[in-house]
Motif scaffolding. Sequence first.
Motif, PDB file in Angstrom:
ATOM      1  N   GLN A  59       0.811  -1.215   0.000  1.00  0.00           N
ATOM      2  CA  GLN A  59       0.000   0.000   0.000  1.00  0.00           C
ATOM      3  C   GLN A  59       0.849   1.273   0.000  1.00  0.00           C
ATOM      4  OE1 GLN A  59      -0.405  -2.738   1.845  1.00  0.00           O
ATOM      5  NE2 GLN A  59      -2.416  -2.824   2.817  1.00  0.00           N
ATOM      6  N   LYS A  62       0.972   3.497  -2.985  1.00  0.00           N
ATOM      7  CA  LYS A  62      -0.164   4.369  -3.280  1.00  0.00           C
ATOM      8  C   LYS A  62      -0.001   5.756  -2.670  1.00  0.00           C
ATOM      9  CE  LYS A  62      -3.691   0.769  -3.796  1.00  0.00           C
ATOM     10  NZ  LYS A  62      -5.019   0.280  -3.357  1.00  0.00           N
ATOM     11  N   SER A  63       0.767   5.846  -1.590  1.00  0.00           N
ATOM     12  CA  SER A  63       0.815   7.109  -0.852  1.00  0.00           C
ATOM     13  C   SER A  63       2.198   7.735  -0.756  1.00  0.00           C
ATOM     14  CB  SER A  63       0.279   6.891   0.573  1.00  0.00           C
ATOM     15  OG  SER A  63       1.047   5.906   1.256  1.00  0.00           O
ATOM     16  N   THR A  78       1.711   2.754 -13.398  1.00  0.00           N
ATOM     17  CA  THR A  78       0.576   2.957 -12.501  1.00  0.00           C
ATOM     18  C   THR A  78      -0.360   1.760 -12.573  1.00  0.00           C
ATOM     19  OG1 THR A  78      -0.644   4.133 -14.241  1.00  0.00           O
ATOM     20  CG2 THR A  78       0.663   5.463 -12.712  1.00  0.00           C
ATOM     21  N   SER A  79      -1.027   1.501 -11.454  1.00  0.00           N
ATOM     22  CA  SER A  79      -1.975   0.395 -11.403  1.00  0.00           C
ATOM     23  C   SER A  79      -3.335   0.851 -11.901  1.00  0.00           C
ATOM     24  CB  SER A  79      -2.095  -0.132  -9.971  1.00  0.00           C
ATOM     25  OG  SER A  79      -2.644   0.869  -9.131  1.00  0.00           O
ATOM     26  N   GLY A  81      -7.435   1.035 -11.353  1.00  0.00           N
ATOM     27  CA  GLY A  81      -8.222   1.257 -10.137  1.00  0.00           C
ATOM     28  C   GLY A  81      -9.584   1.811 -10.489  1.00  0.00           C
ATOM     29  N   MET A  86      -7.268   5.458  -4.982  1.00  0.00           N
ATOM     30  CA  MET A  86      -5.843   5.727  -5.116  1.00  0.00           C
ATOM     31  C   MET A  86      -5.185   4.567  -5.858  1.00  0.00           C
ATOM     32  SD  MET A  86      -4.754   7.280  -1.404  1.00  0.00           S
ATOM     33  CE  MET A  86      -3.060   7.539  -1.968  1.00  0.00           C
ATOM     34  N   THR A  87      -4.290   4.895  -6.776  1.00  0.00           N
ATOM     35  CA  THR A  87      -3.597   3.863  -7.536  1.00  0.00           C
ATOM     36  C   THR A  87      -2.118   3.847  -7.147  1.00  0.00           C
ATOM     37  OG1 THR A  87      -3.201   5.413  -9.359  1.00  0.00           O
ATOM     38  CG2 THR A  87      -5.183   4.035  -9.486  1.00  0.00           C
ATOM     39  N   SER A  88      -1.506   2.689  -7.336  1.00  0.00           N
ATOM     40  CA  SER A  88      -0.079   2.562  -7.059  1.00  0.00           C
ATOM     41  C   SER A  88       0.723   3.248  -8.148  1.00  0.00           C
ATOM     42  CB  SER A  88       0.308   1.085  -6.993  1.00  0.00           C
ATOM     43  OG  SER A  88      -0.190   0.482  -5.835  1.00  0.00           O
ATOM     44  N   ARG A  89       1.860   3.803  -7.735  1.00  0.00           N
ATOM     45  CA  ARG A  89       2.776   4.442  -8.674  1.00  0.00           C
ATOM     46  C   ARG A  89       4.175   3.886  -8.416  1.00  0.00           C
ATOM     47  NH1 ARG A  89       0.640   8.818 -11.143  1.00  0.00           N
ATOM     48  NH2 ARG A  89       2.669   9.786 -11.505  1.00  0.00           N
TER      49      ARG A  89
END
Length: 325
Positions: A59, A62-63, A78-79, A81, A86-89
């Motif tokens: 997680q 994502k942040s 990027t994921s 979603g 919120m998407t992963s980067r």
Amino acid sequence: MEPHDVFTIANSKQFEKMALKVFRYQYENNAVYREFCDLLSIEKTAVKSIKAIPFLPIQFFKSRKVVATSDPIQITFTSSGTTGAMTSRHHVTDVNLYTQSFRAAFSNFYGNIEDYAVLAVLPSYLEREGSSLIYMVEDLIEKSQNEHSGFYLNNYDELIQKLKMLDASGQNVLLLGVTYALLDLIEKEIFPLNNTIVMETGGMKGKRKEMIREELHATLCAGFGVPTIHSEYGMTELLSQAYSFGEGIFECPNWMQILIRDPEDPLHYLADGKNGGINVIDLANYNSCSFIATQDLGRKYANNSFEVLGRFDHSDIRGCNLMVI
């Protein structure tokens, strides 16, 4: 060590030695990972085995900006979603590490890409930017040097004719598709394929009801006329993939390993054959974080192969309030 040294790993002893080197490098250079280790009160000098290495909850991608170098970012994956989520980067500073990783892994498991025509049906991925899967498949299509290789969005009729023609000609074909698109395909046509590998990348993407793997693969085998369905296990936050030749049992390249954590105690690992959370060591992730606690459930076997059983929901994640730091 140099980042590309990870692709020279030949045995488990070399893997552990290099994993500890990568841990020390990332502890010193990745601010997010260092902060996480500090919160666990884990010092670099205390980590002397793989099982003592802290695994960063996925997680964080994502942040936070999870990087272990000040080099400029070359590409950001990027994921997918849902809207508003919120998407992963995954910030990649050396995209050549990713290219070398997926090319070498494919070659190790499937041989020379030039022996295949690559037909990709990945509509959900093509319709957005930043997909690491699309980046990989674009390269495989190009490297195949086959005039028939390419992407197919919604032109299923063209794909059906191309697939039937190539397979009947004796050409080795890799049909790689998102799960729901493969199901769409066999609803339009039932195939008798003899020279085609059907590989699903997982996920209904909200297009269809989720199915258990046994039911899904039985349906796809019947529809494509193949004995097994292959699978690829990868994610935005990784630079390596594991592959399954059937029955949902995955094998890792030499620079990637899986550990299974106890769902009740994420710092404790389970014996082979027990179900728990999947932790991934991906040494190709040298410039971000190589030690990632995923939200997938799975089990590992004695030969280091593994199976993916599903995903945690929020009620399943216990004993790790550090995940929401």
